[in-house]
Write a protein that holds these residues in place. Structure first.
Motif, short mmCIF file in Angstrom:
data_model
loop_
_atom_site.label_atom_id
_atom_site.label_comp_id
_atom_site.label_asym_id
_atom_site.label_seq_id
_atom_site.Cartn_x
_atom_site.Cartn_y
_atom_site.Cartn_z
N GLY A 1 -8.81 33.60 10.20
CA GLY A 1 -9.09 34.17 11.51
C GLY A 1 -8.09 33.84 12.61
O GLY A 1 -8.23 34.31 13.73
N TYR A 2 -7.08 33.00 12.32
CA TYR A 2 -6.05 32.74 13.32
C TYR A 2 -4.78 32.31 12.60
O TYR A 2 -4.78 32.08 11.40
CB TYR A 2 -6.50 31.66 14.32
CG TYR A 2 -6.68 30.28 13.74
CD1 TYR A 2 -7.92 29.88 13.24
CD2 TYR A 2 -5.63 29.36 13.69
CE1 TYR A 2 -8.10 28.61 12.72
CE2 TYR A 2 -5.80 28.10 13.17
CZ TYR A 2 -7.04 27.73 12.68
OH TYR A 2 -7.21 26.48 12.15
N THR A 3 -3.71 32.16 13.39
CA THR A 3 -2.42 31.76 12.82
C THR A 3 -2.45 30.28 12.51
O THR A 3 -2.34 29.44 13.39
CB THR A 3 -1.27 32.08 13.79
OG1 THR A 3 -1.31 33.47 14.12
CG2 THR A 3 0.07 31.74 13.16
N TYR A 4 -2.62 29.98 11.24
CA TYR A 4 -2.83 28.59 10.81
C TYR A 4 -1.75 27.66 11.32
O TYR A 4 -2.03 26.56 11.78
CB TYR A 4 -2.91 28.54 9.29
CG TYR A 4 -3.09 27.16 8.73
CD1 TYR A 4 -2.00 26.44 8.24
CD2 TYR A 4 -4.35 26.56 8.68
CE1 TYR A 4 -2.16 25.17 7.73
CE2 TYR A 4 -4.51 25.28 8.18
CZ TYR A 4 -3.42 24.59 7.70
OH TYR A 4 -3.57 23.33 7.22
N SER A 5 -0.50 28.06 11.26
CA SER A 5 0.61 27.15 11.54
C SER A 5 0.74 26.81 13.03
O SER A 5 1.57 25.97 13.39
CB SER A 5 1.93 27.75 11.05
OG SER A 5 2.17 28.99 11.69
N SER B 1 -3.24 16.60 3.95
CA SER B 1 -2.16 17.50 3.53
C SER B 1 -2.61 18.93 3.71
O SER B 1 -3.77 19.19 4.04
CB SER B 1 -1.76 17.22 2.08
OG SER B 1 -2.84 17.52 1.21
N GLN B 2 -1.70 19.84 3.47
CA GLN B 2 -2.03 21.25 3.68
C GLN B 2 -1.21 22.13 2.77
O GLN B 2 -0.13 21.74 2.31
CB GLN B 2 -1.77 21.64 5.14
CG GLN B 2 -0.32 21.44 5.58
CD GLN B 2 -0.14 21.57 7.08
OE1 GLN B 2 -1.08 21.84 7.82
NE2 GLN B 2 1.07 21.39 7.55
N ASP B 3 -1.74 23.29 2.51
CA ASP B 3 -1.02 24.33 1.79
C ASP B 3 -1.00 25.53 2.74
O ASP B 3 -1.98 26.26 2.84
CB ASP B 3 -1.73 24.67 0.48
CG ASP B 3 -0.95 25.68 -0.35
OD1 ASP B 3 -0.19 26.47 0.23
OD2 ASP B 3 -1.14 25.69 -1.57
N ASN B 4 0.12 25.68 3.46
CA ASN B 4 0.20 26.73 4.47
C ASN B 4 0.07 28.12 3.86
O ASN B 4 -0.44 29.04 4.49
CB ASN B 4 1.49 26.62 5.26
CG ASN B 4 1.46 25.45 6.24
OD1 ASN B 4 0.75 24.48 6.03
ND2 ASN B 4 2.24 25.53 7.29
N ALA B 5 0.55 28.28 2.65
CA ALA B 5 0.46 29.59 2.00
C ALA B 5 -0.98 29.98 1.74
O ALA B 5 -1.32 31.17 1.73
CB ALA B 5 1.24 29.57 0.69
N LYS B 6 -1.82 28.98 1.54
CA LYS B 6 -3.24 29.24 1.27
C LYS B 6 -4.11 29.02 2.50
O LYS B 6 -5.34 29.17 2.42
CB LYS B 6 -3.73 28.34 0.14
CG LYS B 6 -3.06 28.60 -1.20
CD LYS B 6 -3.63 27.68 -2.27
CE LYS B 6 -3.00 27.95 -3.63
NZ LYS B 6 -3.54 27.06 -4.69
N ASN B 7 -3.48 28.64 3.63
CA ASN B 7 -4.26 28.31 4.83
C ASN B 7 -5.38 27.32 4.52
O ASN B 7 -6.53 27.52 4.91
CB ASN B 7 -4.85 29.58 5.47
CG ASN B 7 -3.79 30.39 6.21
OD1 ASN B 7 -2.62 30.04 6.21
ND2 ASN B 7 -4.21 31.46 6.83
N THR B 8 -5.02 26.28 3.81
CA THR B 8 -6.01 25.31 3.37
C THR B 8 -5.56 23.90 3.72
O THR B 8 -4.40 23.54 3.52
CB THR B 8 -6.25 25.42 1.86
OG1 THR B 8 -6.68 26.74 1.57
CG2 THR B 8 -7.32 24.43 1.41
#
Length: 125
Positions: free
Chosen positions: A26-30, A71-78
């Motif tokens: 729903g928004y720009t994760y980064s 940690s994060q996986d930006n490609a998965k927005n997770t």
């Protein structure tokens, strides 16, 4: 519509590990700071860890340093929280949160405008 959905909580014995996940939409994760908070029974919600989704800067509460990893996986927005060497005092409802900026350390609930529904972590002896 902004949504944060946590998963991965459960019951574990002291010394064990769990990995929490938070799926974001729903928004720009980064563009946001992402954080994990926890609320033990009868206590206030406290910040555990945070990471800037766009750059990787991290923060940890002293109580979890060396045991928890955000940690994060930006490609998965997770967003993730790896919790090792769990202690009885880690028992709490854990919440994922997003905010545009961090104005204070320790983390402030007020800096985070978006919240998940929470996932329970119970550590037993």
């Amino acid at each position: 519509q902004v949504q944060l959905v946590e998963s991965g909580g459960g019951s574990v014995q002291a010394g064990g590990s769990l990995r929490l996940s938070c799926a974001v939409s729903g928004y720009t994760y980064s563009s946001y700071w992402m954080g994990w908070f926890r609320q033990p029974p009868g206590k206030e919600r406290e910040g555990v860890a945070a990471i800037y989704a766009g750059g990787g800067s991290t923060y940890y509460a002293d109580s979890v340093k060396g045991r928890f990893t955000i940690s994060q996986d930006n490609a998965k927005n997770t967003l993730y929280l790896q919790m090792n060497s769990l202690k009885l005092e880690d028992t709490a409802m854990y919440y994922c949160a997003a905010g545009e900026t961090i104005t204070t350390i320790p983390l402030s609930v007020a800096d985070f405008g978006y919240w998940g529904q929470g996932t329970q972590v119970t550590v037993s002896s």
